[in-house]
Design a protein around this motif. Structure first.
Motif, mmCIF file in Angstrom:
data_model
loop_
_atom_site.group_PDB
_atom_site.id
_atom_site.type_symbol
_atom_site.label_atom_id
_atom_site.label_comp_id
_atom_site.label_asym_id
_atom_site.label_seq_id
_atom_site.Cartn_x
_atom_site.Cartn_y
_atom_site.Cartn_z
ATOM 1 N N ASP A 88 -50.876 -9.743 19.155
ATOM 2 C CA ASP A 88 -51.984 -10.399 18.445
ATOM 3 C C ASP A 88 -51.517 -11.003 17.127
ATOM 4 N N GLN A 89 -50.721 -10.260 16.376
ATOM 5 C CA GLN A 89 -50.209 -10.734 15.091
ATOM 6 C C GLN A 89 -49.292 -11.948 15.283
ATOM 7 N N TRP A 95 -49.051 -13.990 17.869
ATOM 8 C CA TRP A 95 -49.747 -15.142 18.448
ATOM 9 C C TRP A 95 -50.544 -15.876 17.379
ATOM 10 N N GLN A 96 -51.241 -15.128 16.520
ATOM 11 C CA GLN A 96 -52.012 -15.755 15.451
ATOM 12 C C GLN A 96 -51.082 -16.481 14.481
ATOM 13 N N ASP A 97 -49.937 -15.896 14.201
ATOM 14 C CA ASP A 97 -48.956 -16.539 13.326
ATOM 15 C C ASP A 97 -48.497 -17.864 13.937
ATOM 16 N N LEU A 125 -50.185 -19.763 16.107
ATOM 17 C CA LEU A 125 -51.295 -20.718 16.031
ATOM 18 C C LEU A 125 -51.441 -21.270 14.610
ATOM 19 N N ASN A 126 -51.253 -20.420 13.609
ATOM 20 C CA ASN A 126 -51.324 -20.859 12.215
ATOM 21 C C ASN A 126 -50.215 -21.859 11.898
#
Length: 123
Positions: A105-106, A108-110, A112-113
């Motif tokens: 989760d961490q 993947w969000q990084d 996308l950011n």
């Protein structure tokens, strides 16, 4: 599980789901992860993706529809994953795959950011 003390964990099951393009890995410590092909591709441990040092990473774009075309064991410590875009130079150690699962989760969000910051797309 305390921290990321998974260097000794070994996979007991590895299965590629062809339709969903999820790589399912079960470890001998009971942990189990389903890792999407796109996620594995953008976090390839290859020099082509990671660069040659911190800050030299190469942002991977347009990998939304990438597929895994082959899995090749490397000794008793890693997996070579061949992707439909021709990328095949990353060796995914069992410990690195475990880390990718734990921090999915961490990470993947990084990703996308970073895509958003670059004005880039998964498409």
């Amino acid at each position: 599980m305390s921290g990321l003390q998974h260097d000794s964990a070994s996979p007991v099951e590895i299965q590629l789901h062809a339709v969903s393009q999820l790589l399912e890995i079960g470890y001998d410590d009971g942990a189990s992860f389903s890792l999407p092909a796109e996620y594995l591709r953008v976090y390839s441990p290859s020099a082509e993706v990671r660069g040659h040092g911190v800050g030299n990473e190469v942002l991977q774009v347009g990998k939304k529809n990438v597929a895994i075309t082959a899995l090749e064991p490397v000794g008793h410590y890693a997996l070579k994953i061949v992707f439909s875009d021709g990328h095949d130079s990353g060796l995914y150690s069992w410990a690195y795959l475990y880390e990718l699962g734990v921090k999915h989760d961490q990470y993947w969000q990084d990703y996308l950011n970073r895509l958003a910051a670059a004005g880039a797309s998964r498409e």
